[in-house]
Write an enzyme that holds these catalytic residues in place. Structure first.
Site, PDB file in Angstrom:
ATOM      1  N   CYS A 156     -23.089  -6.579   1.809  1.00  0.00           N
ATOM      2  CA  CYS A 156     -22.196  -5.619   1.684  1.00  0.00           C
ATOM      3  C   CYS A 156     -22.597  -4.017   1.052  1.00  0.00           C
ATOM      4  CB  CYS A 156     -20.893  -6.041   1.264  1.00  0.00           C
ATOM      5  SG  CYS A 156     -20.779  -6.507  -0.545  1.00  0.00           S
ATOM      6  N   ASP A 193       0.845  -1.215  -0.026  1.00  0.00           N
ATOM      7  CA  ASP A 193      -0.138  -0.028  -0.104  1.00  0.00           C
ATOM      8  C   ASP A 193       0.743   1.339   0.025  1.00  0.00           C
ATOM      9  OD1 ASP A 193      -2.399   1.343   0.024  1.00  0.00           O
ATOM     10  OD2 ASP A 193      -2.583   1.423   2.254  1.00  0.00           O
TER      11      ASP A 193
END
Length: 373
Positions: free
Chosen positions: A207, A146
């Site tokens: 979700c 990341d």
């Protein structure tokens, strides 16, 4: 003379070394992300990245690993669980005077830990090579997590670590989604993992439905501009009023789409002590955090991913949380004291919060449902 080398054995060793270094799974894939590159360009064209201009920078380096690190032939993708054993996730979200932090941010910042472990894995790999195959010239192994233009999730899926869920996160049929991803770019012609996990989301849309701000315009697509994680972490300016009530008590990030996912009943508690909660941030009071000064904020977020938002956004997010809390004299007093002592942007959110506190008939914010079990 051509060197005969057992690449299959090295691949097996890499996975064993990865487990020894604390990764729950390691996979190896090639660098072909042509399909994902087209999808990324379509996503960017719709402006779904919001203020994250870096998502469209660096040319095609994000989807062409060898453009980022010349000579890259393979990507070693790894995952590491981060969820503490007892996070009281639902309890905190349903306690409007408490502050909720994404569970990944409760402990130490994961970037350094995972990069260091991956760098160690790279050293083990190179130490196992005969002299003729050791890196020459610009050849190198580079570790990421990341932290660079790397298509982490597509690479993880190609490497067999899981599939892309409708919430755009990687899901694993034995571990859910509460894990970090990291990559090791390699110049070695390692055998790739061709067995990938099939998409097992089926007809489930839990979700998508649970998202407080309706950030999913369609399955497998996230409009970051509406996502609470983006709004509380990446977005630097004022948060639009339409999102403030749905944010509830979420101060740093949002986990609703993970918490509701039925596959997360298989999630495993982390064994990394560095990922365990620090400074009581797994169960803090909004008001107590709002009364921190900048020195206290910097001290208590040292080594934490939370520090990256800075003190101004910290105050902004907490002001919204206090505006969504039940009307209390102590909250009104603290907000009033802060007026004029903060930036104009934070002042705007404090004024909004005071209006909310003065309106006992304000509509109830949407709350997360119980997770599916």
């Amino acid at each position: 003379m051509t060197t005969v080398f057992d690449w299959d054995q090295l691949a097996r060793d890499i996975k064993r070394w990865g487990r020894e270094l604390g990764f729950q799974q390691v996979g190896i894939t090639d660098t072909d992300l042509a399909q994902q590159e087209r999808a990324l360009q379509a996503w960017l064209a719709k402006g779904y990245q919001g203020d994250m201009q870096w998502m469209g920078e660096h040319g095609n380096k994000r989807t062409r690993p060898s453009d980022l690190i010349p000579g890259t032939l393979r990507v070693i993708s790894a995952r590491m669980d981060y969820l503490p054993g007892d996070t009281q996730l639902i309890k905190i979200l349903k306690s409007p005077t408490k502050a909720y932090f994404s569970r990944y941010a409760l402990g130490r910042d994961y970037h350094k830990l995972i990069r260091k472990r991956l760098a160690t894995l790279g050293q083990k790999i190179e130490a196992a090579l005969p002299d003729e195959l050791k890196p020459q010239g610009e050849q190198q192994m580079r570790a990421f997590t990341d932290s660079a233009p790397v298509a982490e999730k597509p690479l993880a899926a190609k490497a067999g670590l899981g599939w892309t869920g409708k919430h755009t996160l990687i899901l694993n049929d034995k571990a859910g989604s509460w894990f970090f991803l990291g990559e090791l770019y390699s110049y070695l012609p390692l055998p790739i993992d061709v067995s990938q996990q099939p998409n097992r989301c089926g007809d489930c849309t839990a979700c998508l439905k649970v998202c407080p701000t309706d950030a999913f315009p369609e399955p497998y697509t996230l409009d970051a501009r509406r996502c609470i994680s983006y709004l509380t972490i990446e977005h630097k300016g004022a948060i639009a009023e339409e999102f403030r009530e749905p944010m509830g008590n979420r101060v740093f990030g949002c986990d609703d789409c993970q918490a509701i996912c039925p596959w997360n009943k298989y999630a495993q508690a982390t064994v990394e002590t560095d990922f365990l909660p620090r400074h009581g941030l797994d169960n803090p009071d909004l008001l107590a955090l709002f009364e921190w000064d900048e020195t206290t904020f910097l001290k208590n977020t040292e080594g934490s991913a939370i520090r990256r938002i800075g003190f101004e956004r910290w105050q902004r997010n907490l002001a919204i949380g206090l505006g969504n809390a039940p009307t209390q004299p102590d909250i009104i007093a603290a907000l009033t004291r802060a007026l004029g002592q903060v930036s104009p942007m934070v002042d705007e959110h404090i004024h909004w919060a005071l209006q909310q506190q003065a309106n006992p008939t304000r509509r109830r914010r949407r709350k997360i449902k119980q997770p599916i079990s």
